[in-house]
Design an enzyme around this catalytic site. Structure first.
Site, PDB file in Angstrom:
ATOM      1  N   LYS A  19      -6.556  -4.957  10.652  1.00 31.09           N
ATOM      2  CA  LYS A  19      -6.106  -4.341   9.390  1.00 31.09           C
ATOM      3  C   LYS A  19      -6.297  -2.829   9.451  1.00 31.09           C
ATOM      4  CE  LYS A  19      -4.785  -5.543   5.829  1.00 31.09           C
ATOM      5  NZ  LYS A  19      -3.330  -5.408   5.484  1.00 31.09           N
ATOM      6  N   GLY A  61       0.833  -1.201   0.000  1.00 36.50           N
ATOM      7  CA  GLY A  61       0.000   0.000   0.000  1.00 36.50           C
ATOM      8  C   GLY A  61       0.871   1.257   0.000  1.00 36.50           C
ATOM      9  N   ASN A  62       2.028   1.168   0.685  1.00 40.26           N
ATOM     10  CA  ASN A  62       2.963   2.302   0.740  1.00 40.26           C
ATOM     11  C   ASN A  62       3.440   2.721  -0.640  1.00 40.26           C
ATOM     12  OD1 ASN A  62       3.198   2.801   3.483  1.00 40.26           O
ATOM     13  ND2 ASN A  62       4.535   1.049   3.749  1.00 40.26           N
ATOM     14  N   LYS A 104      -3.356  -8.503   1.748  1.00 39.93           N
ATOM     15  CA  LYS A 104      -2.946  -8.832   0.372  1.00 39.93           C
ATOM     16  C   LYS A 104      -1.687  -9.713   0.337  1.00 39.93           C
ATOM     17  CE  LYS A 104       0.625  -5.710  -0.110  1.00 39.93           C
ATOM     18  NZ  LYS A 104       0.629  -5.257   1.236  1.00 39.93           N
ATOM     19  N   LYS A 115       3.811  -9.933   6.269  1.00 38.00           N
ATOM     20  CA  LYS A 115       4.720 -10.167   5.126  1.00 38.00           C
ATOM     21  C   LYS A 115       5.612 -11.369   5.416  1.00 38.00           C
ATOM     22  CE  LYS A 115       4.833  -5.266   4.098  1.00 38.00           C
ATOM     23  NZ  LYS A 115       3.603  -5.318   3.327  1.00 38.00           N
TER      24      LYS A 115
END
Ligand SMILES: Nc1ncnc2c1ncn2[C@@H]1O[C@H](COP(=O)(O)OP(=O)(O)O)[C@@H](O)[C@H]1O
Ligand SMILES: NC(=O)OP(=O)(O)O
Length: 311
Positions: free
Chosen positions: A122, A9-10, A206, A264
């Site tokens: 989230k 998203g970053n 994601k 991640k």
């Protein structure tokens, strides 16, 4: 090689950025400049985050005086897939003339009784001071949590069980299409009592969906691309050190924060454990070097895995 990349998203919009479309499109174009060389040489499947954008569209909906009820999060997830998918699609088509590129709206099956529905984790939307966040939580019934020095809205993030359209996605990849899919982890859906698909109030992670997709599409590599060069041991402490090559066993012995690096690390670790292939975490603009094993944190099944010759 078949490569799944998860775009942070970053990379599209930092938490502190204004959400202007022009800024996000410029970020998407920079992202695609980095990804294009991968697409030229490999089968590429791109997933992307949507946390900041879900927050923006959700607030718009909450503040729309014409609506009886704000749009639910599954619908907002679909909106973000359309919007970010369109930006990525066009940028990819412009960068890769002659290549077929497709952005799809698609769904991810989750469990209706996933414990995540009772414990939202989230982060979505912008950052607030604690006072502002508490006021908004009272006004809109939001759940909020600390994100570093700031506060943000949190929503449930159930584990992805299956990408509903996997078979079609496989066909697209086999046909040589660069596929943009599972944006925002995929639109979260459950099977209701009569077996019909139905959206739920959640945002899937994601990175978790990217790992699932990489496994089911039999990808050779999963790249989780974000804004840090490598995963750090002792992140934020005076003794922090970069992890260059590691194994799932070593990573599982470390602790990583739930709202950022944790998912991640879980995604890459799970993929490597389940498939015996390589995965990596690193900076988007170094994705070519990461795939070559010369940048990022490379995760391999064991320490003697023959990186260079396999890639
Ligand atoms: N151990 C760690 N090593 C590196 N970065 C870390 C670590 N722990 C937390 N982070 C943070 O994780 C962030 C990346 O996660 P996140 O913000 O969720 O990324 P994205 O939005 O790109 O998916 C980095 O910017 C960094 O601040
Ligand atoms: N859906 C999702 O994981 O989005 P972010 O990467 O923006 O958190």
């Amino acid at each position: 090689m078949r490569v799944v990349v998860a775009l942070g998203g970053n990379a599209l919009m930092r938490r502190e950025d204004r959400p202007d479309a022009s800024l996000q499109r410029a970020n998407v174009m920079a992202a695609v400049k980095s990804l294009a060389p991968l697409a030229e040489r490999h089968e590429l499947i791109v997933t992307h985050g949507n946390g900041p954008q879900v927050g923006v569209l959700s607030l718009e909906s909450i503040n729309d005086p014409n609506l009886t009820r704000p749009y639910p999060l599954d619908t907002i997830g679909a909106e973000t897939q359309g919007m970010i998918g369109y930006w990525l699609l066009q940028a990819m088509q412009n960068a890769l003339p002659g290549r077929q590129v497709m952005a799809v709206i698609n769904q991810t099956l989750v469990s209706a009784v996933d414990p995540a529905f009772d414990d939202p984790t989230k982060f979505v939307g912008q950052v607030y001071t604690r006072d502002e966040a508490e006021r908004l939580a009272r006004e809109y019934g939001w759940r909020i949590k600390a994100d570093g020095d700031h506060w943000r809205r949190v929503v449930p993030s159930p584990a992805p069980q299956r990408v509903i359209e996997t078979r079609l996605l496989r066909q697209l990849v086999r046909a040589g299409t660069v596929v943009i899919c599972a944006g925002g982890g995929g639109i979260p859906v459950v099977r209701n009592d009569v077996g019909q698909l139905e959206g739920v109030e959640a945002v899937v992670d994601k990175d978790a969906t990217a790992a699932l997709l990489a496994e089911t599409l039999e990808a050779d590599a999963l790249l989780v691309l974000t804004d840090v060069t490598r995963v750090m041991r002792g992140f934020g402490t005076p003794h922090q050190e970069e992890i260059k090559q590691t194994t799932p066993h070593e990573l599982r012995a470390e602790d990583f924060p739930a709202g950022s690096m944790g998912p991640k690390v879980e995604a890459v670790t799970g993929f490597v454990e389940r498939t015996g292939d390589m995965a990596a975490i690193g900076r988007l603009d170094q994705c070519v070097q990461i795939l070559a094993g010369t940048a990022g944190t490379i995760v391999t099944p064991n320490a003697t895995w023959p990186l260079a010759s396999t890639l």
